[in-house]
Design a protein around this motif. Structure first.
Motif, PDB file in Angstrom:
ATOM      1  N   TYR A  35      12.028  35.083  52.621  1.00  0.00           N
ATOM      2  CA  TYR A  35      12.686  33.856  53.080  1.00  0.00           C
ATOM      3  C   TYR A  35      12.217  32.650  52.262  1.00  0.00           C
ATOM      4  O   TYR A  35      13.019  31.821  51.831  1.00  0.00           O
ATOM      5  N   HIS A  42      21.274  38.198  53.363  1.00  0.00           N
ATOM      6  CA  HIS A  42      21.912  37.633  54.564  1.00  0.00           C
ATOM      7  C   HIS A  42      21.929  38.618  55.728  1.00  0.00           C
ATOM      8  O   HIS A  42      22.170  38.229  56.878  1.00  0.00           O
ATOM      9  N   PRO A  69      13.709  25.393  58.678  1.00  0.00           N
ATOM     10  CA  PRO A  69      15.035  25.607  58.079  1.00  0.00           C
ATOM     11  C   PRO A  69      15.080  25.492  56.569  1.00  0.00           C
ATOM     12  O   PRO A  69      15.991  26.017  55.935  1.00  0.00           O
ATOM     13  N   ASN A  98      21.567  28.253  67.830  1.00  0.00           N
ATOM     14  CA  ASN A  98      21.498  28.812  66.479  1.00  0.00           C
ATOM     15  C   ASN A  98      21.135  30.293  66.461  1.00  0.00           C
ATOM     16  O   ASN A  98      20.946  30.859  65.386  1.00  0.00           O
ATOM     17  N   ASN A 137      21.259  23.853  60.775  1.00  0.00           N
ATOM     18  CA  ASN A 137      20.270  24.925  60.649  1.00  0.00           C
ATOM     19  C   ASN A 137      20.955  26.268  60.392  1.00  0.00           C
ATOM     20  O   ASN A 137      22.175  26.366  60.381  1.00  0.00           O
ATOM     21  N   TRP A 138      20.149  27.293  60.218  1.00  0.00           N
ATOM     22  CA  TRP A 138      20.659  28.645  60.072  1.00  0.00           C
ATOM     23  C   TRP A 138      21.315  29.101  61.371  1.00  0.00           C
ATOM     24  O   TRP A 138      20.957  28.638  62.455  1.00  0.00           O
ATOM     25  N   GLN A 167      24.805  29.892  55.425  1.00  0.00           N
ATOM     26  CA  GLN A 167      23.659  29.690  56.324  1.00  0.00           C
ATOM     27  C   GLN A 167      23.677  30.665  57.504  1.00  0.00           C
ATOM     28  O   GLN A 167      23.206  30.354  58.588  1.00  0.00           O
ATOM     29  N   MET A 169      22.766  34.576  59.038  1.00  0.00           N
ATOM     30  CA  MET A 169      21.822  35.671  58.858  1.00  0.00           C
ATOM     31  C   MET A 169      22.022  36.701  59.959  1.00  0.00           C
ATOM     32  O   MET A 169      22.157  36.358  61.130  1.00  0.00           O
TER      33      MET A 169
END
Length: 337
Positions: A35, A42, A69, A98, A137-138, A167, A169
């Motif tokens: 990361y 992803h 982030p 998120n 954010n992710w 963004q 995952m």
């Protein structure tokens, strides 16, 4: 299962709330470093035996990402989540905007957990990704486990994996990755976790307030969930009863079969029944391996076929809601023979 936490074993800490992870140091280091490099994949397929901490690792990594982030400034290691932080509180309560946790849903009519992750659950992921993150954010989806996806749900997940949003995952968990769609596996970076060693098992079970002896430790085979089933759900008694069935004959064997079948078909016996099914599967395949190693291919083939036959019989019995006790007695009779 816990009444207030469907799908969570009695005595366990829900992975979203668990601040400790024992073992898997290399996997944790890999995730943190991957990361931080800004080149992380992803979609990560976290695979390994059930009950070894895959979900806890996934939530732990999600907490790390959402707390930091910007990959470039993220710590080099995954730390224990801070229960007092806003990110940890939101994750633990299921209120994070998120993070989406996809698991088998609860049937509103029966109150029981469904047998599969449905396409309706996966559609939640599509809606989740379509909404703009208020913080930039992710957006993280944990599929727990992907083994429970039905065919339609698996195809729906695949479509998102093929064209992941920015963004986004995916943390995809699997106890048996060989059963997943090859196309899903090919779009994920595999991260293999091994069963816990004895030291990590003692640490993990002590963290849950569980005191296990050497016999239970050996039977659990590096899985904390197996240890919980053995201790809190009477698993050791089920194993002993099964061994009695196999070692007995005549009326004694039939009596033992009925007693074991009664225990496994009683109300609220779903967890221990699943444990029993897994145990006989391990027993049969163990016999098959033993025969193969000794050069007795015919016997090895017999046990392999028997494993497949029993699996199909259990699937049919569940699909058509057949009498569980009679199904169990039939299977036990075949194994005893």
């Amino acid at each position: 299962m816990s009444e207030d936490k469907p799908g969570v074993l009695d005595g366990a800490i829900p992975p979203a709330e668990n601040t400790r992870l024992f073992g898997h140091d290399e996997a944790q280091a890999f995730l943190a470093q991957s990361y931080r490099s800004g080149k992380g994949h992803h979609a990560i397929l976290i695979e390994g035996p059930e009950g070894i901490g895959k979900a806890t690792l996934a939530f732990r990594f999600a907490n790390h990402v959402l707390s930091h982030p910007n990959p470039a400034t993220a710590p080099e290691r995954l730390a224990d989540p801070d229960p007092a932080s806003s990110v940890s509180r939101q994750i633990a309560s299921g209120a994070s905007h998120n993070l989406l946790h996809l698991a088998r849903p609860v049937d509103e009519k029966s109150g029981k957990v469904k047998s599969a992750i449905t396409v309706d659950e996966v559609r939640r992921a599509g809606k989740f990704f379509s909404q703009t993150s208020g913080t930039g954010n992710w957006r993280i989806v944990i599929v727990d486990p992907a083994d429970d996806l039905n065919r339609s749900a698996a195809n729906a997940i695949l479509k998102i994996l093929e064209e992941p949003p920015k963004q986004a995952m995916f943390l995809v968990l699997s106890h048996a990755p060989g059963k997943l769609l090859p196309t899903i596996r090919s779009r994920c970076l595999p991260l293999k976790l091994a069963a816990l060693d004895d030291h990590a098992m003692h640490q993990a079970t002590a963290h849950l307030g569980l005191d296990i002896d050497g016999r239970t430790l050996a039977a659990a085979q590096g899985s904390v969930s197996e240890a919980l089933k053995l201790v809190n759900y009477g698993g050791m008694d089920i194993v002993a009863a099964f061994e009695q069935v196999l070692s007995s004959q005549g009326p004694t064997a039939r009596k033992a079969m009925h007693k074991l079948a009664d225990a496994l078909s009683s109300k609220d016996a779903e967890t221990i029944f699943a444990f029993f099914v897994s145990h006989i599967g391990d027993h049969i395949m163990g016999r098959a391996r033993q025969a193969a190693l000794s050069g007795d291919i015919r016997t090895a083939d017999h046990f392999a076929r028997l494993s497949s036959s029993i699996g199909e019989r259990l699937t049919v019995a569940q699909a058509y809601n057949l009498d569980r006790k009679q199904t169990i007695i039939s299977i036990l009779g075949e194994l005893a023979a």
